[in-house]
Design a protein around this motif. Structure first.
Motif, PDB file in Angstrom:
ATOM      1  N   LEU A 257       0.827  -1.209   0.000  1.00 11.77           N
ATOM      2  CA  LEU A 257       0.000   0.000   0.000  1.00 11.77           C
ATOM      3  C   LEU A 257       0.858   1.254   0.000  1.00 11.77           C
ATOM      4  O   LEU A 257       0.544   2.233  -0.691  1.00 11.77           O
ATOM      5  N   TRP A 304      -6.635  -2.744  -4.060  1.00 16.19           N
ATOM      6  CA  TRP A 304      -6.266  -1.847  -2.956  1.00 16.19           C
ATOM      7  C   TRP A 304      -7.026  -2.237  -1.677  1.00 16.19           C
ATOM      8  O   TRP A 304      -6.441  -2.303  -0.592  1.00 16.19           O
ATOM      9  N   LEU A 308      -5.582  -3.465   1.924  1.00 16.21           N
ATOM     10  CA  LEU A 308      -5.851  -2.711   3.148  1.00 16.21           C
ATOM     11  C   LEU A 308      -6.472  -3.615   4.213  1.00 16.21           C
ATOM     12  O   LEU A 308      -6.097  -3.552   5.392  1.00 16.21           O
ATOM     13  N   HIS A 311      -3.906  -5.782   5.727  1.00 13.83           N
ATOM     14  CA  HIS A 311      -3.050  -5.020   6.632  1.00 13.83           C
ATOM     15  C   HIS A 311      -3.800  -4.603   7.887  1.00 13.83           C
ATOM     16  O   HIS A 311      -3.206  -4.540   8.976  1.00 13.83           O
ATOM     17  N   ALA A 320     -13.126  -0.206   4.470  1.00 16.07           N
ATOM     18  CA  ALA A 320     -11.899  -0.214   3.665  1.00 16.07           C
ATOM     19  C   ALA A 320     -12.157   0.406   2.298  1.00 16.07           C
ATOM     20  O   ALA A 320     -11.320   1.159   1.775  1.00 16.07           O
ATOM     21  N   VAL A 324     -10.197   3.656   0.757  1.00 10.33           N
ATOM     22  CA  VAL A 324      -9.444   3.585  -0.502  1.00 10.33           C
ATOM     23  C   VAL A 324      -9.983   4.599  -1.498  1.00 10.33           C
ATOM     24  O   VAL A 324      -9.215   5.343  -2.128  1.00 10.33           O
ATOM     25  N   LEU A 358      -5.624   5.754   4.861  1.00  6.00           N
ATOM     26  CA  LEU A 358      -5.537   4.303   4.794  1.00  6.00           C
ATOM     27  C   LEU A 358      -5.091   3.668   6.105  1.00  6.00           C
ATOM     28  O   LEU A 358      -5.628   2.635   6.522  1.00  6.00           O
ATOM     29  N   PHE A 359      -4.122   4.272   6.751  1.00  6.52           N
ATOM     30  CA  PHE A 359      -3.444   3.604   7.866  1.00  6.52           C
ATOM     31  C   PHE A 359      -3.894   4.050   9.252  1.00  6.52           C
ATOM     32  O   PHE A 359      -3.520   3.436  10.242  1.00  6.52           O
TER      33      PHE A 359
END
Length: 360
Positions: A257, A304, A308, A311, A320, A324, A358-359
């Protein structure tokens, strides 16, 4: 909203009247034409945004109100991004000024919450918040206020890298022209579609921009639609190639990612007009070709999302997907906003915002 669903050029006043259960004559008593109706729709949405960002109560309250407004009316993102360019230049200027006022209110709220930010930093984060919320207009995934608040809060909290010195974005350099006349036409068309919109550009204008005489254009492309399809396919395939390379070298889902964000930012900054076409012009293709390009894009997004969720397994499929989509639209929209891309260290700062979505 017919404009949101099928596009300004694909809907008539009679279609709109039928959608709301009145006659076309009754609709004309309120709006003199389709342009005035579109202008009113976008203007009213901006006024609601301005009221939301002016109501006070601190940043958290502002983000909650923005999320609630998005859940109840997600179409503004596409109306502003795709359809407002069909309005007269004077009307567009008024709307841009109002949009900047909305973002100024939001940036002030971010700045009050984070006193260490410069005005430029707060401005960038404000734009990113509005872009992330606007991304919801590009899909039909069910929306949820807490998820949207979490996304926008993550943007507002991101630690931006040091600004460094301002630099000319890669896509602004003229460079050399291709020898191939077909490639020259494709490059000229992509630029014109990005600047004026597909519907507002003629084959003659594309030929003139590529320094190719009128009838000779048809030796390379049978129609304007064929040029658009070639451009969209090229952009989509370039993003797929980057994804395959990332999957080949990545050591983890999170690493993949991270690399994808870098690649997407790099592509968006170097090919801003093509990125714009990928976001706004697919609806101008015939149905079969439109479905083909959209399927390729949906499958790319699915890659993607899968990364995600691998992860961050605590995220639902919906959450998610929203993150994204938000990250991709923030990258695409900021990359096409002149005053933001001329700022310092734009690639690193834009990547930091996408990673926050994303994180975090």
């Amino acid at each position: 909203m017919c404009f949101h669903e099928v596009g300004y050029h694909n809907v008539s006043m009679a279609d709109i009247a039928g959608a709301v259960g009145i006659t076309a004559g009754a609709l004309y008593r309120h709006f003199r034409d389709k342009q005035s109706l579109l202008d009113s729709a976008v203007s009213d949405s901006f006024e609601r945004l301005y009221a939301v960002t002016s109501a006070g109560g601190g940043l958290d309250a502002m983000l909650t109100r923005l999320a609630e407004g998005t859940v109840h009316g997600r179409e503004l993102g596409l109306l502003w991004e795709r359809e407002a360019r069909h309005l007269p230049a004077a009307n567009q200027q008024v709307l841009r000024r109002r949009f900047r006022e909305v973002n100024q209110r939001l940036a002030e709220g971010i700045g009050e919450h984070r006193a260490e930010l410069s005005a430029a930093d707060a401005d960038l984060l404000g734009w990113a918040v509005l872009c992330a919320l606007g991304s919801t207009a590009h899909h039909t995934v069910e929306l949820d206020v807490p998820v949207l608040v979490a996304m926008t809060s993550a943007i507002c909290a991101v630690r931006l890298p040091d600004a460094g010195e301002a630099a000319t974005p890669p896509g602004d350099t003229a460079g050399l022209a291709p020898v191939s006349r077909r490639e020259a036409l494709l490059a000229a068309a992509t630029r014109l579609f990005g600047e004026h919109g597909y519907q507002s550009v003629s084959m003659a204008e594309i030929g003139a921009a590529a320094a190719i005489a009128g009838p000779s254009v048809y030796n390379h492309f049978a129609s304007k639609t064929e040029i658009l399809l070639a451009a969209l396919n090229r952009g989509t395939e370039a993003l797929w190639l980057d994804l395959h390379e990332v999957l080949r070298v990545a050591t983890s889902h999170g690493h993949a990612l991270d690399l994808l964000v870098d690649g997407h930012v790099r592509f968006a900054l170097r090919h801003r007009q093509l990125m714009g076409a990928l976001v706004t012009e697919i609806g101008n293709l015939p149905l079969a070709e439109r479905n083909q390009v959209r399927m390729a894009q949906r499958e790319l997004i699915t890659e993607w999302v899968s990364l995600l969720r691998a992860h961050r397994p605590e995220l639902s499929q919906r959450d998610a997907h929203l993150r994204v989509r938000g990250a991709l639209i923030v990258i695409a929209d900021v990359a096409r906003t002149p005053h933001l891309v001329r700022g310092p260290a734009v690639a690193g700062r834009l990547g930091a915002v996408a990673r926050a979505l994303l994180f975090t």
